[in-house]
Design a protein around this motif. Structure first.
Motif, mmCIF file in Angstrom:
data_model
loop_
_atom_site.group_PDB
_atom_site.id
_atom_site.type_symbol
_atom_site.label_atom_id
_atom_site.label_comp_id
_atom_site.label_asym_id
_atom_site.label_seq_id
_atom_site.Cartn_x
_atom_site.Cartn_y
_atom_site.Cartn_z
ATOM 1 N N ASN A 147 -3.275 4.132 34.339
ATOM 2 C CA ASN A 147 -2.408 3.093 33.772
ATOM 3 C C ASN A 147 -1.288 3.636 32.908
ATOM 4 N N LEU A 148 -1.123 4.958 32.890
ATOM 5 C CA LEU A 148 -0.117 5.540 32.004
ATOM 6 C C LEU A 148 1.167 5.849 32.771
ATOM 7 N N ASP A 149 2.266 5.943 32.037
ATOM 8 C CA ASP A 149 3.526 6.311 32.691
ATOM 9 C C ASP A 149 3.450 7.768 33.139
ATOM 10 N N ALA A 150 4.282 8.129 34.114
ATOM 11 C CA ALA A 150 4.149 9.438 34.765
ATOM 12 C C ALA A 150 4.208 10.640 33.817
ATOM 13 N N PRO A 151 5.176 10.714 32.901
ATOM 14 C CA PRO A 151 5.197 11.902 32.022
ATOM 15 C C PRO A 151 3.947 12.001 31.136
ATOM 16 N N THR A 152 3.522 10.871 30.562
ATOM 17 C CA THR A 152 2.325 10.876 29.709
ATOM 18 C C THR A 152 1.108 11.287 30.525
ATOM 19 N N ARG A 153 1.027 10.768 31.760
ATOM 20 C CA ARG A 153 -0.100 11.086 32.633
ATOM 21 C C ARG A 153 -0.162 12.594 32.853
ATOM 22 N N ARG A 154 1.007 13.166 33.139
ATOM 23 C CA ARG A 154 1.094 14.602 33.420
ATOM 24 C C ARG A 154 0.595 15.426 32.238
ATOM 25 N N VAL A 155 1.074 15.049 31.049
ATOM 26 C CA VAL A 155 0.694 15.781 29.829
ATOM 27 C C VAL A 155 -0.814 15.666 29.605
ATOM 28 N N LEU A 156 -1.337 14.455 29.725
ATOM 29 C CA LEU A 156 -2.772 14.252 29.473
ATOM 30 C C LEU A 156 -3.634 14.960 30.511
ATOM 31 N N GLN A 157 -3.147 14.990 31.749
ATOM 32 C CA GLN A 157 -3.891 15.721 32.792
ATOM 33 C C GLN A 157 -4.013 17.187 32.401
ATOM 34 N N GLU A 158 -2.872 17.765 32.006
ATOM 35 C CA GLU A 158 -2.883 19.189 31.661
ATOM 36 C C GLU A 158 -3.776 19.458 30.463
ATOM 37 N N GLU A 159 -3.628 18.602 29.427
ATOM 38 C CA GLU A 159 -4.425 18.812 28.212
ATOM 39 C C GLU A 159 -5.917 18.685 28.500
ATOM 40 N N THR A 160 -6.263 17.662 29.267
ATOM 41 C CA THR A 160 -7.679 17.431 29.556
ATOM 42 C C THR A 160 -8.240 18.586 30.380
ATOM 43 N N ARG A 161 -7.458 19.043 31.336
ATOM 44 C CA ARG A 161 -7.882 20.152 32.180
ATOM 45 C C ARG A 161 -8.178 21.387 31.314
#
Lengths: 341, 228
Positions: A147-161
């Motif tokens: 449900n997040l916008d694309a840039p936020t999603r990208r950042v959170l994906q990287e951080e979570t990974r």
């Protein structure tokens, strides 16, 4: 009987369309739902249908992050404290762990903020922190960034990974997005109608899909029916609508197969250059029937005579002067052509 | 004539009887409302219909019915509570408990059920997950108690029937208002009425502060999920 196994320290991405059973799978793993058949094993122990204290003892070794943050009323710190409170972690230790965790997710200064004041991205960070702070042995993530916008999603994906890697945490990450699956998973499992369609490494899923469903779902837009005309020394010749294509495969002559190729694996060249010698076994010309150029990547459909979609940069599109009706050269390697039985 | 001593007694009795009735109603109604919201069972719809109907029970009817049961020659006559404050508490509980139950159930219905799942996924037991939902529904639960108290503190018919409105024994502020009006003292009657209003005001201020949750809770802004 189908079997899904997650190794310790591994991130398994479960990829599938809506309604393929991804969320049910996660809720079953978290013992929130009882399976109608089969069993759930945790470190080899059958935990299916546990109730009461025994169930809680198992679920307290896991945590789950949902698609919506599902935060409780109150402050950021209050939310992150929840899992620690139910585990009766002492107040002093709790405060330290909460502060550390909020720093990790970049919310060190929002500890006292009320959850109503958070943005969507911040709220989901809190939700991730709330699950991670209890240091679960297994983390279950149910499309947490959908449900997040694309840039936020990208950042959170990287951080979570990064957090998952650093801690060597075992995780199951559910998503309907092939990019997300490839970014988050050590291994990908594709679900289709509640069954496992394919399981394997990221490259295997994307470049050696086992079925047409998997192929199309991971973006292999060109899939055709063909007939194997010959196969010698691992090189198969397949006829597709009268056109001969070469694929690297061991397969019997006379067999009906499906062949697929990713649009990114197709190269377009000027029609008069198509016969120049290259490593591409498949080279021919066709007429452009459609050009779709909306972003940095353009999709060009060429009649070969079967419609073949090629993905090229918009820059190349301009340089090659591609437009509908133009004759163009098409090339792709025999290794890029995938055969499904 | 009514003495100041009779007034103080009525004031004290109103507070004790209605306060006690509200507490007992909350102890019955909140768990019942939670059960009705958390569990599905056959006949649940019928139970809810009964609860909702009882929310609108005419007090005099409840009064008469209770009186018939607890009067000396009634089935429970032997416990001897007719014309005592105990009977008044009983009748008020019958009036308030369905209101607390109904409001509790309704306020839990609007809590996102996934919050319970989220709590359980973080290690909560089923009971702890229910507590999370109750905390989310806190403004509604407090409204349930306010509504229950409001029903009984203002009630006159039922307490008169089972309590008898005996001066300095079972008179409450409401029965006193009736008496004063009958005695042709509308001024005093209104004054006692103002005291009743004042009590309602104090109780509401107290409960509303509880509802406000350290002054920061925004009841209207129930943000439990984000969709962009």
């Amino acid at each position: 009987m189908e079997r899904l196994e997650v190794q310790q320290g591994e991130v398994l991405a479960v990829l599938g369309p809506s309604g393929s059973g991804k969320s049910v799978l996660l809720r079953t793993l978290n013992l929130l739902e009882r399976p109608s058949g089969g069993s759930v094993r945790f470190y080899g122990q059958d935990v299916t249908g546990l109730e009461g204290r025994e169930r809680t003892a198992v679920t307290r070794r896991m945590a789950m992050v949902f698609q919506d943050p599902l935060l409780f009323h109150g402050t950021v710190a209050g939310n992150v404290a929840y899992g620690l409170k139910v585990r009766k972690v002492a107040a002093q230790e709790r405060a330290g762990r909460i502060a550390d965790m909020l720093a990790v997710v970049g919310l060190g200064d929002r500890s006292g903020a009320y959850v109503q004041s958070l943005s969507g991205g911040e709220a989901q960070r809190v939700s991730v922190a709330r699950a991670l702070v209890i240091e679960p042995e297994v983390l279950l993530l149910d499309e947490p960034f959908a449900n997040l916008d694309a840039p936020t999603r990208r950042v959170l994906q990287e951080e979570t990974r990064e957090i998952l890697r650093d801690r060597g945490m075992t995780a199951v990450f559910v998503t309907h997005d092939q990019d997300e699956a490839s970014r988050m998973g050590d291994r990908i499992l594709v679900l289709h109608d509640g069954s496992i369609a394919q399981e394997g490494g990221v490259r295997e899923i994307f470049y050696r899909p086992a079925t047409e469903f998997v192929a199309r779902f991971v973006g292999m837009d060109n899939v055709y029916e063909g007939l194997v005309e010959a196969c010698e020394e691992g090189l198969a010749r397949v006829s597709v609508q009268g056109r001969e294509l070469f694929a690297v495969a061991e397969i019997r002559r006379g067999e009906k197969v499906k062949v697929g190729i990713r649009p990114e694996d197709v190269t377009l060249v000027p029609a008069d250059e198509v016969d120049r010698p290259t490593s591409s076994r498949n080279a021919f010309t066709g007429k452009v029937t459609d050009v779709e150029a909306r972003g940095p990547v353009a999709r060009v459909t060429v009649a070969c005579p079967f419609p073949l979609v090629a993905a090229i940069t918009t820059r190349s599109l301009d340089e090659l002067e591609i437009a509908e009706g133009v004759e163009i050269g098409v090339r792709f390697k025999a290794t890029a052509l995938v055969i499904f039985q | 004539m009514i003495t100041i001593g009779q007034f103080w007694h009525a004031l004290w009795l109103s507070l004790v009887v209605s306060g006690l009735a509200t507490v007992i109603s909350a102890l019955i109604g909140i768990p019942l409302g939670v059960l009705l919201s958390e569990f599905d069972f056959r006949g649940k719809g019928a139970v809810l219909t009964v609860v909702h109907t009882f929310m609108a029970l005419p007090p005099v009817v409840v009064g008469v019915f209770t009186f018939l049961i607890i009067m000396r020659s009634g089935p429970l006559g032997s416990i001897g509570i007719v014309y005592t404050p105990a009977a008044m508490v009983l009748v008020q509980v019958i009036l308030a408990a369905p209101i607390v139950t109904g409001f509790t159930h309704a306020s839990l219905q609007v809590v996102d059920p996934r919050l319970g799942l989220a709590a359980r996924s973080l290690g909560a037991t089923r009971m702890q997950a229910v507590l999370v939902k109750m905390r989310e529904a806190r403004p509604g639960l407090i409204a349930a108690i306010i509504a229950g108290f409001g029903r009984v503190i203002a009630e006159v018919g039922a307490v008169t029937i089972v309590g008898g409105a005996i001066s300095s024994q079972t008179d409450t502020l409401t029965t006193l208002v009736v008496k004063l009006t009958r005695q042709g003292q509308p001024g005093l009657s209104l004054l006692v009425g103002a005291v009743l209003l004042f009590i309602a005001l104090i109780v509401n201020i107290f409960l509303t502060r509880l509802q406000a949750d350290r002054g920061k809770r925004k009841v209207q802004e129930r943000v439990t999920g984000y969709v962009s």
